[in-house]
Design a protein around this motif. Structure first.
Motif, PDB file in Angstrom:
ATOM      1  N   ARG A  53       0.344  -1.568   0.320  1.00  0.00           N
ATOM      2  CA  ARG A  53      -0.090   0.340  -0.193  1.00  0.00           C
ATOM      3  C   ARG A  53       0.655   1.416  -0.410  1.00  0.00           C
ATOM      4  O   ARG A  53       0.271   2.099  -0.748  1.00  0.00           O
ATOM      5  N   GLN A  54       1.995   1.114   0.879  1.00  0.00           N
ATOM      6  CA  GLN A  54       2.609   2.221   0.955  1.00  0.00           C
ATOM      7  C   GLN A  54       4.122   3.062  -0.836  1.00  0.00           C
ATOM      8  O   GLN A  54       3.756   3.780  -1.456  1.00  0.00           O
ATOM      9  N   VAL A  55       3.792   1.401  -1.042  1.00  0.00           N
ATOM     10  CA  VAL A  55       4.279   1.346  -3.205  1.00  0.00           C
ATOM     11  C   VAL A  55       3.612   2.211  -3.239  1.00  0.00           C
ATOM     12  O   VAL A  55       3.464   3.045  -4.289  1.00  0.00           O
ATOM     13  N   GLU A  56       2.176   1.340  -3.852  1.00  0.00           N
ATOM     14  CA  GLU A  56       1.415   2.733  -4.405  1.00  0.00           C
ATOM     15  C   GLU A  56       0.917   4.182  -4.348  1.00  0.00           C
ATOM     16  O   GLU A  56       0.610   4.629  -5.064  1.00  0.00           O
ATOM     17  N   VAL A  57       0.834   4.434  -3.019  1.00  0.00           N
ATOM     18  CA  VAL A  57       1.218   5.738  -2.646  1.00  0.00           C
ATOM     19  C   VAL A  57       2.332   6.717  -2.895  1.00  0.00           C
ATOM     20  O   VAL A  57       2.312   7.643  -3.573  1.00  0.00           O
ATOM     21  N   ASP A  58       3.313   5.609  -3.420  1.00  0.00           N
ATOM     22  CA  ASP A  58       4.240   6.107  -3.273  1.00  0.00           C
ATOM     23  C   ASP A  58       4.256   6.647  -5.507  1.00  0.00           C
ATOM     24  O   ASP A  58       5.147   7.096  -6.147  1.00  0.00           O
ATOM     25  N   ARG A  59       3.772   5.296  -5.661  1.00  0.00           N
ATOM     26  CA  ARG A  59       3.735   5.342  -7.050  1.00  0.00           C
ATOM     27  C   ARG A  59       3.100   6.406  -7.167  1.00  0.00           C
ATOM     28  O   ARG A  59       3.453   6.873  -8.549  1.00  0.00           O
ATOM     29  N   VAL A  60       1.806   6.696  -6.817  1.00  0.00           N
ATOM     30  CA  VAL A  60       1.100   8.155  -7.034  1.00  0.00           C
ATOM     31  C   VAL A  60       1.636   9.558  -7.332  1.00  0.00           C
ATOM     32  O   VAL A  60       1.837  10.069  -8.429  1.00  0.00           O
ATOM     33  N   ALA A  61       2.988   9.334  -5.961  1.00  0.00           N
ATOM     34  CA  ALA A  61       3.726  10.922  -6.229  1.00  0.00           C
ATOM     35  C   ALA A  61       4.603  10.430  -6.888  1.00  0.00           C
ATOM     36  O   ALA A  61       5.072  11.827  -7.543  1.00  0.00           O
ATOM     37  N   GLU A  62       4.940   9.297  -8.020  1.00  0.00           N
ATOM     38  CA  GLU A  62       5.917   9.865  -9.021  1.00  0.00           C
ATOM     39  C   GLU A  62       5.375   9.821 -10.392  1.00  0.00           C
ATOM     40  O   GLU A  62       5.867  10.153 -11.600  1.00  0.00           O
ATOM     41  N   ARG A  63       4.054   8.772 -10.365  1.00  0.00           N
ATOM     42  CA  ARG A  63       2.883   9.412 -11.739  1.00  0.00           C
ATOM     43  C   ARG A  63       2.997  11.559 -11.750  1.00  0.00           C
ATOM     44  O   ARG A  63       2.549  11.864 -12.840  1.00  0.00           O
ATOM     45  N   THR A  64       2.727  12.003 -10.935  1.00  0.00           N
ATOM     46  CA  THR A  64       2.027  12.952 -11.098  1.00  0.00           C
ATOM     47  C   THR A  64       3.010  13.795  -9.904  1.00  0.00           C
ATOM     48  O   THR A  64       3.496  13.634  -8.844  1.00  0.00           O
ATOM     49  N   THR A  65       2.975  15.233 -10.488  1.00  0.00           N
ATOM     50  CA  THR A  65       3.197  16.450  -8.818  1.00  0.00           C
ATOM     51  C   THR A  65       2.492  17.325  -8.396  1.00  0.00           C
ATOM     52  O   THR A  65       2.060  18.441  -7.936  1.00  0.00           O
ATOM     53  N   ASN A  66       0.904  16.696  -9.094  1.00  0.00           N
ATOM     54  CA  ASN A  66      -0.456  17.289  -8.059  1.00  0.00           C
ATOM     55  C   ASN A  66      -0.173  17.066  -6.741  1.00  0.00           C
ATOM     56  O   ASN A  66      -0.789  15.907  -7.045  1.00  0.00           O
ATOM     57  N   PHE A  67      -0.036  17.838  -5.713  1.00  0.00           N
ATOM     58  CA  PHE A  67      -0.039  17.987  -4.673  1.00  0.00           C
ATOM     59  C   PHE A  67      -1.972  17.452  -3.746  1.00  0.00           C
ATOM     60  O   PHE A  67      -1.226  16.058  -3.445  1.00  0.00           O
ATOM     61  N   ASP A  68      -2.496  17.784  -4.859  1.00  0.00           N
ATOM     62  CA  ASP A  68      -4.370  17.789  -4.552  1.00  0.00           C
ATOM     63  C   ASP A  68      -4.464  15.820  -4.625  1.00  0.00           C
ATOM     64  O   ASP A  68      -4.948  14.653  -3.198  1.00  0.00           O
ATOM     65  N   GLU A  69      -3.962  15.335  -5.652  1.00  0.00           N
ATOM     66  CA  GLU A  69      -4.085  14.051  -6.056  1.00  0.00           C
ATOM     67  C   GLU A  69      -3.139  12.544  -4.884  1.00  0.00           C
ATOM     68  O   GLU A  69      -3.620  11.984  -4.743  1.00  0.00           O
ATOM     69  N   ILE A  70      -2.131  13.478  -4.237  1.00  0.00           N
ATOM     70  CA  ILE A  70      -1.109  12.649  -4.069  1.00  0.00           C
ATOM     71  C   ILE A  70      -1.576  12.156  -2.154  1.00  0.00           C
ATOM     72  O   ILE A  70      -2.037  11.599  -1.869  1.00  0.00           O
ATOM     73  N   CYS A  71      -2.070  14.068  -1.798  1.00  0.00           N
ATOM     74  CA  CYS A  71      -2.615  13.375  -0.713  1.00  0.00           C
ATOM     75  C   CYS A  71      -3.865  12.967  -0.204  1.00  0.00           C
ATOM     76  O   CYS A  71      -4.250  12.445   0.675  1.00  0.00           O
ATOM     77  N   ALA A  72      -4.663  12.912  -1.491  1.00  0.00           N
ATOM     78  CA  ALA A  72      -5.856  12.134  -1.801  1.00  0.00           C
ATOM     79  C   ALA A  72      -5.407  10.663  -1.354  1.00  0.00           C
ATOM     80  O   ALA A  72      -5.874  10.006  -0.951  1.00  0.00           O
ATOM     81  N   ALA A  73      -4.112  10.305  -1.806  1.00  0.00           N
ATOM     82  CA  ALA A  73      -3.772   9.336  -1.985  1.00  0.00           C
ATOM     83  C   ALA A  73      -3.255   8.279  -0.466  1.00  0.00           C
ATOM     84  O   ALA A  73      -3.605   7.415  -0.341  1.00  0.00           O
ATOM     85  N   TYR A  74      -2.780   9.983   0.133  1.00  0.00           N
ATOM     86  CA  TYR A  74      -2.172   9.831   1.641  1.00  0.00           C
ATOM     87  C   TYR A  74      -3.922   9.127   2.833  1.00  0.00           C
ATOM     88  O   TYR A  74      -3.797   8.218   3.231  1.00  0.00           O
ATOM     89  N   ASP A  75      -4.409  10.645   2.487  1.00  0.00           N
ATOM     90  CA  ASP A  75      -5.692  10.281   2.600  1.00  0.00           C
ATOM     91  C   ASP A  75      -6.055   8.869   2.635  1.00  0.00           C
ATOM     92  O   ASP A  75      -6.835   8.053   3.671  1.00  0.00           O
ATOM     93  N   LYS A  76      -6.633   8.151   1.802  1.00  0.00           N
ATOM     94  CA  LYS A  76      -7.502   6.999   1.374  1.00  0.00           C
ATOM     95  C   LYS A  76      -6.397   6.106   2.162  1.00  0.00           C
ATOM     96  O   LYS A  76      -7.043   4.669   3.513  1.00  0.00           O
ATOM     97  N   ALA A  77      -4.951   5.963   2.140  1.00  0.00           N
ATOM     98  CA  ALA A  77      -4.038   4.995   3.117  1.00  0.00           C
ATOM     99  C   ALA A  77      -4.918   5.259   4.260  1.00  0.00           C
ATOM    100  O   ALA A  77      -4.293   4.414   5.611  1.00  0.00           O
ATOM    101  N   ILE A  78      -4.664   6.361   5.117  1.00  0.00           N
ATOM    102  CA  ILE A  78      -4.332   6.315   6.100  1.00  0.00           C
ATOM    103  C   ILE A  78      -5.737   5.659   7.044  1.00  0.00           C
ATOM    104  O   ILE A  78      -5.683   5.512   7.922  1.00  0.00           O
ATOM    105  N   ALA A  79      -6.858   5.944   5.856  1.00  0.00           N
ATOM    106  CA  ALA A  79      -8.313   6.144   6.444  1.00  0.00           C
ATOM    107  C   ALA A  79      -8.472   4.448   6.261  1.00  0.00           C
ATOM    108  O   ALA A  79      -8.557   3.639   7.632  1.00  0.00           O
ATOM    109  N   GLU A  80      -7.654   4.052   5.651  1.00  0.00           N
ATOM    110  CA  GLU A  80      -7.945   2.034   5.536  1.00  0.00           C
ATOM    111  C   GLU A  80      -6.563   1.850   7.115  1.00  0.00           C
ATOM    112  O   GLU A  80      -6.840   0.861   7.464  1.00  0.00           O
ATOM    113  N   ALA A  81      -5.934   2.670   6.848  1.00  0.00           N
ATOM    114  CA  ALA A  81      -4.676   2.274   7.848  1.00  0.00           C
ATOM    115  C   ALA A  81      -5.369   2.374   9.943  1.00  0.00           C
ATOM    116  O   ALA A  81      -5.466   1.564  10.563  1.00  0.00           O
TER     117      ALA A  81
END
Length: 85
Positions: A53-81
Motif C-alpha cells: 500500500r505504501q508503494v502504491e502511494v509512492d507510485r501516485v507521487a511518482e506519476r504526478t506532481t499534483n499535491f491534491d492527488e497525492i494527498c488524496a492517496a495518502y488520505d485513503k491509505a491513512i483511513a484504511e490504516a
C-alpha cells in the motif's frame, strides 16, 4: 432562494478551499508511516500488505506532481490504516 443558497453551500463544501501543501503532504507521509509501524508491530504478518500500500502511494507521487492527488492517496491509505487499528 433557499435552493440557491443550498446549492452554493454544497458547491463550496465540495471544492477544497486550500490546495494540499508540501508541508501537509510531508505530515501525511509521516502519519502513514507511523500507522503502518503500529499495525505491523502488532501483527507482523500484515507487513507485506502495508508495504504494498505504501508503494502504491509512492507510485501516485511518482506519476504526478499534483499535491491534491497525492494527498488524496495518502488520505485513503491513512483511513484504511486507522480502520485496521
Amino acid at each position: 432562494m433557499r435552493r440557491t443558497i443550498l446549492a452554493l453551500s454544497l458547491l463550496l463544501a465540495a471544492t477544497p478551499a486550500f490546495a494540499c501543501t508540501e508541508e501537509e503532504l510531508q505530515a501525511k507521509s509521516i502519519s502513514l508511516a507511523d500507522l503502518v509501524k503500529q499495525i505491523t508491530t502488532k501483527d507482523p504478518s500484515q507487513a507485506a500488505e502495508w508495504r504494498k500500500r505504501q508503494v502504491e502511494v509512492d507510485r501516485v507521487a511518482e506519476r504526478t506532481t499534483n499535491f491534491d492527488e497525492i494527498c488524496a492517496a495518502y488520505d485513503k491509505a491513512i483511513a484504511e490504516a486507522q480502520a485496521k487499528q
